[in-house]
Write an enzyme that holds these catalytic residues in place. Sequence first.
Site, short mmCIF file in Angstrom:
data_model
loop_
_atom_site.label_atom_id
_atom_site.label_comp_id
_atom_site.label_asym_id
_atom_site.label_seq_id
_atom_site.Cartn_x
_atom_site.Cartn_y
_atom_site.Cartn_z
N CYS A 10 -4.59 -1.50 -1.74
CA CYS A 10 -4.75 -0.07 -1.99
C CYS A 10 -5.70 0.08 -3.17
CB CYS A 10 -3.38 0.52 -2.32
SG CYS A 10 -3.45 2.25 -2.83
N ASN A 11 -6.80 0.79 -2.94
CA ASN A 11 -7.76 1.00 -4.03
C ASN A 11 -7.16 1.84 -5.14
OD1 ASN A 11 -10.79 0.22 -2.92
ND2 ASN A 11 -9.38 0.79 -1.29
N ASP A 52 0.88 -1.17 0.00
CA ASP A 52 0.00 0.00 0.00
C ASP A 52 0.92 1.22 0.00
OD1 ASP A 52 -2.37 1.64 0.34
OD2 ASP A 52 -1.88 1.83 2.45
N CYS A 74 -11.07 3.27 0.40
CA CYS A 74 -9.63 3.48 0.58
C CYS A 74 -9.24 2.68 1.81
CB CYS A 74 -9.33 4.97 0.80
SG CYS A 74 -7.63 5.30 1.33
N1 DGL Z 1 -4.74 3.31 0.93
C1 DGL Z 1 -4.83 3.71 -0.42
C2 DGL Z 1 -6.14 3.45 -1.09
O1 DGL Z 1 -6.79 2.49 -0.73
C3 DGL Z 1 -4.10 4.95 -0.85
C4 DGL Z 1 -4.25 6.17 -0.06
C5 DGL Z 1 -3.29 7.22 -0.55
O2 DGL Z 1 -2.08 7.00 -0.44
O3 DGL Z 1 -3.76 8.24 -1.07
O4 DGL Z 1 -6.55 4.13 -1.99
#
Ligand code: DGL
Length: 262
Positions: free
Chosen positions: A73-74, A10, A183
């Site tokens: 991580c999305n 992530d 997220c």
């Molecule tokens: N945790 C991540 C997601 O699920 C990324 C968050 C980020 O770094 O902006 O999108």
Amino acid sequence: MSSAPIGVFDSGLGGLSVVRAIVELMPSESLLYVADTAHCPYGSRSVEYLRARAMHISAWLQAQGAKAIVVACNSATVATIATLRENFSLPIIGIEPAIRPAAANTKSGVIGVLATAATLGSAHLAALIERHTEYHEVVTSACPGWVEAVEAGALDSPATRALVEASVQPLLDAGADTLVLGCTHFPFLRPLIEVVAGPSIRILETGMPVARQLQRQLQSHQLAANGSPPVHRFLSSANPAAQAAFVRHYWPGVGEIAQLPA
Ligand code: DGL
């Protein structure tokens, strides 16, 4: 059967919400987690940037012997999952916002999606919404400051509460009765989100569905753990010492916490 670790990555600490589900479902699996904190937040990065980071980290995880990779991580999933699957032969498991369960759950017909700008602006999410929400309204918030608050460990400060209110209240005002946490950082803010949203609002996160999908993939590739004691490692591209308290709190079984080699 395999004692090799599952690689997970992530932009930072968010993917630990997925690790939590994996450990709960498959306690005997070894895990090798990369927090790409030096490049956090991913949510405001370009697709090209995210692809370069995902390729680099996945190649490293594969070189360490990972038997599968979870993109926890999305933002990275929507931008890179197809590229990763083209370039790596090991199972690659991504994560996407729980739009379909939200459509099945909502009574008001209005679904609120909380995610980063990268996820909200992606063709991947647009396709998901198109596929599953024919008769629904989808309202979104890019949640400015949330990822940074989680990275700072400020999970219940007044400033973080104000950030949560600023992003959640407009979705409630629009009639949303179901909030999708799109997220992986956001489950760490769930207690605050619940306070702001109140008890009648359903909150959906995706850690456990991803863990179940991973389990299915491991079983179908005969890659499930072979009974060796699990080894859990956390590596960070920034300052692992500064993250250690958070990591140990949310991942009590973690062993090594170290710097990701450059
Ligand atoms: N945790 C991540 C997601 O699920 C990324 C968050 C980020 O770094 O902006 O999108």
